[in-house]
Design a protein around this motif. Sequence first.
Motif, mmCIF file in Angstrom:
data_model
loop_
_atom_site.group_PDB
_atom_site.id
_atom_site.type_symbol
_atom_site.label_atom_id
_atom_site.label_comp_id
_atom_site.label_asym_id
_atom_site.label_seq_id
_atom_site.Cartn_x
_atom_site.Cartn_y
_atom_site.Cartn_z
ATOM 1 N N ASN A 383 0.841 -1.198 0.000
ATOM 2 C CA ASN A 383 0.000 0.000 0.000
ATOM 3 C C ASN A 383 0.873 1.244 0.000
ATOM 4 O OD1 ASN A 383 0.805 0.479 2.760
ATOM 5 N ND2 ASN A 383 -0.694 -1.056 3.375
ATOM 6 N N LYS A 384 0.267 2.373 -0.224
ATOM 7 C CA LYS A 384 1.013 3.614 -0.391
ATOM 8 C C LYS A 384 1.636 4.107 0.908
ATOM 9 C CE LYS A 384 -1.740 5.211 -4.313
ATOM 10 N NZ LYS A 384 -2.557 6.312 -4.860
ATOM 11 N N ASP A 385 1.258 3.548 2.049
ATOM 12 C CA ASP A 385 1.783 4.019 3.324
ATOM 13 C C ASP A 385 3.214 3.580 3.558
ATOM 14 O OD1 ASP A 385 -0.661 5.125 3.775
ATOM 15 O OD2 ASP A 385 -1.412 3.395 4.907
ATOM 16 N N ARG A 386 3.659 2.533 2.881
ATOM 17 C CA ARG A 386 4.966 1.972 3.229
ATOM 18 C C ARG A 386 5.891 2.010 2.024
ATOM 19 N NH1 ARG A 386 4.441 -0.455 8.216
ATOM 20 N NH2 ARG A 386 2.309 -0.874 8.893
ATOM 21 N N TYR A 387 6.052 0.900 1.360
ATOM 22 C CA TYR A 387 6.895 0.829 0.180
ATOM 23 C C TYR A 387 6.369 -0.272 -0.715
ATOM 24 C CZ TYR A 387 8.998 -3.085 2.699
ATOM 25 O OH TYR A 387 9.192 -4.253 3.388
ATOM 26 N N THR A 388 6.898 -0.324 -1.899
ATOM 27 C CA THR A 388 6.371 -1.233 -2.911
ATOM 28 C C THR A 388 7.383 -2.320 -3.247
ATOM 29 O OG1 THR A 388 5.014 0.508 -3.893
ATOM 30 C CG2 THR A 388 5.501 -1.399 -5.270
ATOM 31 N N ILE A 389 6.919 -3.569 -3.181
ATOM 32 C CA ILE A 389 7.681 -4.697 -3.709
ATOM 33 C C ILE A 389 7.356 -4.834 -5.193
ATOM 34 C CG2 ILE A 389 7.937 -7.207 -3.659
ATOM 35 C CD1 ILE A 389 9.224 -6.039 -1.300
ATOM 36 N N PHE A 390 8.378 -5.061 -6.015
ATOM 37 C CA PHE A 390 8.173 -5.255 -7.446
ATOM 38 C C PHE A 390 8.348 -6.738 -7.764
ATOM 39 C CE2 PHE A 390 9.537 -0.886 -6.965
ATOM 40 C CZ PHE A 390 8.578 -0.214 -7.695
ATOM 41 N N PRO A 391 7.270 -7.511 -7.746
ATOM 42 C CA PRO A 391 7.399 -8.969 -7.900
ATOM 43 C C PRO A 391 7.926 -9.406 -9.256
ATOM 44 C CG PRO A 391 5.097 -8.295 -7.999
ATOM 45 C CD PRO A 391 5.866 -7.083 -7.579
ATOM 46 N N GLY A 392 7.835 -8.542 -10.266
ATOM 47 C CA GLY A 392 8.374 -8.901 -11.570
ATOM 48 C C GLY A 392 9.875 -8.706 -11.672
ATOM 49 N N GLN A 393 10.478 -8.101 -10.649
ATOM 50 C CA GLN A 393 11.919 -7.866 -10.644
ATOM 51 C C GLN A 393 12.534 -8.684 -9.516
ATOM 52 O OE1 GLN A 393 12.964 -3.668 -10.831
ATOM 53 N NE2 GLN A 393 10.934 -3.195 -11.641
ATOM 54 N N PHE A 394 12.922 -9.899 -9.842
ATOM 55 C CA PHE A 394 13.474 -10.789 -8.819
ATOM 56 C C PHE A 394 14.500 -11.716 -9.451
ATOM 57 C CE2 PHE A 394 10.180 -13.412 -10.684
ATOM 58 C CZ PHE A 394 10.692 -14.697 -10.636
ATOM 59 N N THR A 395 15.286 -12.324 -8.584
ATOM 60 C CA THR A 395 16.204 -13.380 -9.000
ATOM 61 C C THR A 395 16.277 -14.399 -7.882
ATOM 62 O OG1 THR A 395 18.403 -13.870 -9.882
ATOM 63 C CG2 THR A 395 18.303 -12.297 -8.084
ATOM 64 N N ARG A 396 16.615 -15.611 -8.209
ATOM 65 C CA ARG A 396 16.739 -16.674 -7.218
ATOM 66 C C ARG A 396 18.063 -17.374 -7.451
ATOM 67 N NH1 ARG A 396 12.127 -20.644 -9.913
ATOM 68 N NH2 ARG A 396 13.222 -20.921 -11.872
ATOM 69 N N PHE A 397 18.683 -17.822 -6.380
ATOM 70 C CA PHE A 397 19.991 -18.455 -6.494
ATOM 71 C C PHE A 397 20.231 -19.314 -5.263
ATOM 72 C CE2 PHE A 397 20.362 -14.277 -4.647
ATOM 73 C CZ PHE A 397 21.203 -14.441 -3.566
ATOM 74 N N LYS A 398 21.300 -20.095 -5.308
ATOM 75 C CA LYS A 398 21.601 -21.051 -4.254
ATOM 76 C C LYS A 398 23.026 -20.841 -3.782
ATOM 77 C CE LYS A 398 20.973 -26.022 -3.361
ATOM 78 N NZ LYS A 398 20.584 -27.297 -4.002
#
Length: 473
Positions: A383-398
């Motif tokens: 929501n606009k009160d906090r911050y925004t996660i951009f789920p389309g911008q991610f990476t995964r690694f081990k």
Amino acid sequence: MLFVNGNNAIAQTIAYSKGGNMYINNPDYFQLVANIAGNHHLLSFSHNEKPEISIYNAKLEFVQKTNMPFTFPDNAELRIVPFDSFYYVFIRPHFTKQYLFWKVDGNGNCTDMSDAFQKLLQSQSDNIKLGFQLIPNQGQLWMLYHTAIDDVEKSTLVMLQADSLLNVSFIHKVSYDFKRYEEKLQQEILIFGRYLFVLKTLESGTSLELMKVNLATGFTIRNNFHSSGYLYAQPYVDFNTTDSTVTVSALLIDPDLNYRAKQFVFVSRLNKILVEQAPFAILKSQFRKKANTNFILVDGGSKWMNFAKWQQRSPAAFNDDRITVYKDYTMSATANQDLYDIDNQLTKITQGNNVSYSDEMGVRFSLLNKDFKIISDSLMPNNKDRYTIFPGQFTRFKVDSREYLMVAHQFFNRKKGLLLVTSNDTQGLGYNYLRVNERYNYMLSKSRVIPEQGIIMPYLYKREAGLIKIGIK
């Protein structure tokens, strides 16, 4: 910062490139080629200009800037094929069959191999009908393509190995059952020298089938999952190199296909003969409370999975064609298993992090145990009160047998950040805010894992690009 848990804190070291950034001006393609003979290359391709290479050493110190000795054509297709000490640049101009094929070493020296590559293609011209994939495997270049497309009952995959001069040194074919007018291919995973996994939907999208094809004999085993009328979307299969198990997942959608359609997550784990190790699970709460995206990790069994809530559109567009992804599972456990996702390699540069708000913007992170029971679950409302996660911008690694997920976010004073999520043996999911430079836009989709060093990715700032390396212990 919400979600930071001191008990789950992960030690990180963060380093930025120094001595000079690459100046960019809306290139057609922008790419990182990491760890080439110890150097890292940032590549910029703009039509009707010579491609630029900015070279950094292992310490991220700027070494030099050079140009490739050719002009990048307008509206051309680009692929990068990396090896340990060099990489190939493949360029396919539109409306012509004359391809460009260049070899680039760690110091930026370029060798034209276009004629040799053209001869390689001509040797297969009678078979290649729908394009091909180029993949590095154990220091060798492989070409993969489908042939016999007029066979409505079978699909045939050709695997061709070329030597250093691009001459054919090995070729093999494998066929599997595929009813072209009744089934839809969703994913193929090639395990070199062993198996081909094929994931497809059938029965108008209400059934999911996984096939394991022996490359030597063509012998096939399979398992089917019937949904009682629900539609399978975003299906995905993941192979575990440690124990040879396979995790199959998908989104299940109410066949009414309206804005109130129920949406669940299906997940199952199979052993090496495709027998379920535990009863499959239907997760019904993943998109509640206005959640639009769900990241799921099965403890000890898979990489991070990502599901986006299906939005209303026409039924004809429901089963979109998906890019066939080939992966080299012979790499070490610390290597980037998604290195050969051609969709990632063709992603164009994006400036900024724009997002439009709606009633459903939440991002959920879930950890499942081996029986697919939810043991940790958190919802970021976005929501606009906090911050925004951009789920389309991610990476995964081990790293060290632990799976990590890194996601971009932005504070509403336009400060950028990175959120690192992983599982803790005793406390579920751990969330860690990486204290990176808040002015930069980080290109997570172009990140690469450097064994025993960490993860490296490009960043953008105004019209400049540089590198950031994050070490994790």
